[in-house]
Write a protein that holds these residues in place. Structure first.
Motif, PDB file in Angstrom:
ATOM      1  N   LEU A 169       0.834  -1.206   0.000  1.00 33.78           N
ATOM      2  CA  LEU A 169       0.000   0.000   0.000  1.00 33.78           C
ATOM      3  C   LEU A 169       0.870   1.257   0.000  1.00 33.78           C
ATOM      4  CD1 LEU A 169      -2.764  -1.032   2.566  1.00 33.78           C
ATOM      5  CD2 LEU A 169      -2.947  -0.938   0.076  1.00 33.78           C
ATOM      6  N   GLU A 170       1.923   1.253   0.810  1.00 34.57           N
ATOM      7  CA  GLU A 170       2.806   2.411   0.866  1.00 34.57           C
ATOM      8  C   GLU A 170       3.578   2.569  -0.447  1.00 34.57           C
ATOM      9  OE1 GLU A 170       5.254   2.404   4.317  1.00 34.57           O
ATOM     10  OE2 GLU A 170       3.655   1.717   5.646  1.00 34.57           O
ATOM     11  N   GLU A 171       4.009   1.447  -1.005  1.00 37.20           N
ATOM     12  CA  GLU A 171       4.745   1.526  -2.268  1.00 37.20           C
ATOM     13  C   GLU A 171       3.859   2.056  -3.386  1.00 37.20           C
ATOM     14  OE1 GLU A 171       6.215  -2.383  -2.873  1.00 37.20           O
ATOM     15  OE2 GLU A 171       7.683  -2.291  -1.246  1.00 37.20           O
ATOM     16  N   SER A 172       2.608   1.626  -3.420  1.00 35.71           N
ATOM     17  CA  SER A 172       1.681   2.131  -4.435  1.00 35.71           C
ATOM     18  C   SER A 172       1.452   3.629  -4.277  1.00 35.71           C
ATOM     19  CB  SER A 172       0.348   1.387  -4.334  1.00 35.71           C
ATOM     20  OG  SER A 172       0.526   0.005  -4.542  1.00 35.71           O
ATOM     21  N   ALA A 173       1.336   4.085  -3.023  1.00 33.24           N
ATOM     22  CA  ALA A 173       1.136   5.507  -2.772  1.00 33.24           C
ATOM     23  C   ALA A 173       2.357   6.314  -3.202  1.00 33.24           C
ATOM     24  CB  ALA A 173       0.841   5.738  -1.293  1.00 33.24           C
ATOM     25  N   LYS A 174       3.545   5.778  -2.977  1.00 36.20           N
ATOM     26  CA  LYS A 174       4.758   6.473  -3.401  1.00 36.20           C
ATOM     27  C   LYS A 174       4.823   6.592  -4.916  1.00 36.20           C
ATOM     28  CE  LYS A 174       7.852   5.501   0.479  1.00 36.20           C
ATOM     29  NZ  LYS A 174       9.130   4.840   0.895  1.00 36.20           N
ATOM     30  N   ILE A 175       4.423   5.526  -5.617  1.00 35.48           N
ATOM     31  CA  ILE A 175       4.408   5.566  -7.074  1.00 35.48           C
ATOM     32  C   ILE A 175       3.459   6.654  -7.569  1.00 35.48           C
ATOM     33  CG2 ILE A 175       3.796   4.264  -9.139  1.00 35.48           C
ATOM     34  CD1 ILE A 175       4.740   1.744  -7.720  1.00 35.48           C
ATOM     35  N   SER A 179       3.597  11.801  -0.488  1.00 38.26           N
ATOM     36  CA  SER A 179       4.718  12.021   0.418  1.00 38.26           C
ATOM     37  C   SER A 179       4.575  11.130   1.654  1.00 38.26           C
ATOM     38  CB  SER A 179       4.778  13.485   0.846  1.00 38.26           C
ATOM     39  OG  SER A 179       3.604  13.836   1.585  1.00 38.26           O
ATOM     40  N   ASP A 180       5.606  11.148   2.507  1.00 35.32           N
ATOM     41  CA  ASP A 180       5.556  10.352   3.730  1.00 35.32           C
ATOM     42  C   ASP A 180       4.414  10.797   4.643  1.00 35.32           C
ATOM     43  OD1 ASP A 180       7.692   8.721   3.062  1.00 35.32           O
ATOM     44  OD2 ASP A 180       9.176  10.098   3.889  1.00 35.32           O
ATOM     45  N   PHE A 181       4.226  12.112   4.763  1.00 33.26           N
ATOM     46  CA  PHE A 181       3.115  12.606   5.581  1.00 33.26           C
ATOM     47  C   PHE A 181       1.776  12.227   4.949  1.00 33.26           C
ATOM     48  CE2 PHE A 181       6.403  15.418   7.292  1.00 33.26           C
ATOM     49  CZ  PHE A 181       6.109  15.358   8.645  1.00 33.26           C
ATOM     50  N   GLY A 182       1.697  12.248   3.635  1.00 39.67           N
ATOM     51  CA  GLY A 182       0.476  11.844   2.965  1.00 39.67           C
ATOM     52  C   GLY A 182       0.165  10.378   3.186  1.00 39.67           C
ATOM     53  N   ILE A 183       1.193   9.538   3.150  1.00 31.61           N
ATOM     54  CA  ILE A 183       0.996   8.111   3.405  1.00 31.61           C
ATOM     55  C   ILE A 183       0.490   7.888   4.830  1.00 31.61           C
ATOM     56  CG2 ILE A 183       2.182   5.887   3.630  1.00 31.61           C
ATOM     57  CD1 ILE A 183       4.066   6.783   1.410  1.00 31.61           C
TER      58      ILE A 183
END
Length: 291
Positions: A169-175, A179-183
């Motif tokens: 989930l975090e990797e998909s959000a980064k793609i 940002s880290d705060f957004g995740i």
């Protein structure tokens, strides 16, 4: 065989239900006694040491407690400290727990060790007081929040919960450019509501029961939280001449006042618990599964 198993299952269920009912009854009876004792009269409380249902209802203890507007100010202080303290503690606890849940964080193990170390060894009361004094927090509401703003135990539970969230989930959000705060605020926290509710309840109970910090850091009695004021009421009631008062009426016994104080101090936090109870067990268990 099927019938025998059915009978044995029923017997087991009956025994299990009976034992759980007895345990629940033993747990509830003292609380019922305290509530009933706070509404009883002086004579009944003196004649019967254990009261479950008052024969004559009396509001004398509560009239004594609420005879001054000071208690409402103290209640407001406790509510404010509990709300702002819980929000602030959850904010910084979430930030630290999320950072330490990231396996790619440099120095992660060292920081984790330092956090666990504080659970075993603390600076003590006097060093903490000196720090609070040097920071200029004496006689401020911040002194009730900042020294206990983050709990190592709560942070570890929340960190372990964050580690259970799939990394995909975090990797998909980064793609997608998050940002880290957004995740943290858009993915991790919404998926961690059971743990958030559990830790929030822990912090809320801690702030609501603030007593020692107020005794140490607050000189102005107008800033006292409800726990300190209720203790003063109990001390005042215990030192009263119970033969009569200035207006010729008999004051309520100090034991009744103590029971009423327990009810007043406990009821607000009990009213919050049912809204968080469904998340409580799940959050505590999931947060302790993985280290």
């Amino acid at each position: 065989m099927v019938e025998d198993r059915s009978i044995s299952g029923r017997i087991y269920a009956a025994i299990n239900f009976t034992l759980l009912a007895l345990i629940a009854l033993i747990t509830v009876l003292p609380f019922v006694h305290v509530v009933a004792g706070s509404f009883t009269t002086s004579a009944e409380l003196a004649a019967h040491k254990f009261v479950l249902i008052p024969r004559i209802w009396s509001w004398d203890a509560y009239k004594f407690i609420f005879s001054t507007n000071t208690i409402f100010r103290a209640m407001g202080v406790s509510i404010g400290v509990t709300l702002f303290g819980t929000l602030f503690s959850m904010f910084i606890t979430s930030l630290m727990a999320y950072g330490l849940s990231r396996r790619d964080l440099d120095g992660r193990n060292v920081i984790n060790f330092m956090v666990v170390f504080t659970m075993l060894f603390t600076g003590g009361m006097i060093p903490t007081f000196l720090v609070v004094k040097e920071l200029g927090l004496i006689n401020t509401y911040a002194s009730l929040i900042l020294p206990s703003a983050i709990s190592a135990f709560n942070m570890i539970i929340l960190r372990n919960f964050f580690q259970n969230i799939p990394e995909g989930l975090e990797e998909s959000a980064k793609i997608d450019g998050c940002s880290d705060f957004g995740i943290l605020f858009k993915i991790v926290l919404p998926l961690s509501m059971p743990a958030i509710a559990t830790i929030s309840l822990f912090y809320a109970v801690t702030y609501w029961n603030t007593y020692m910090s107020a005794i140490l850091y607050l000189d102005d009695s107008a800033k006292w939280p409800i726990q300190v004021l209720l203790r003063q009421i109990v001390v005042l009631a215990s030192g009263m001449d119970h033969s009569s008062t200035l207006d010729g009426t008999v004051p309520p016994p100090d034991q009744t006042i103590k029971m009423a104080v327990i009810v007043v101090a406990t009821l607000p936090i009990l009213m919050v618990y049912p809204f968080l109870q469904k998340h409580f067990a799940k959050g505590a268990m999931l947060g302790s599964m993985k280290g």
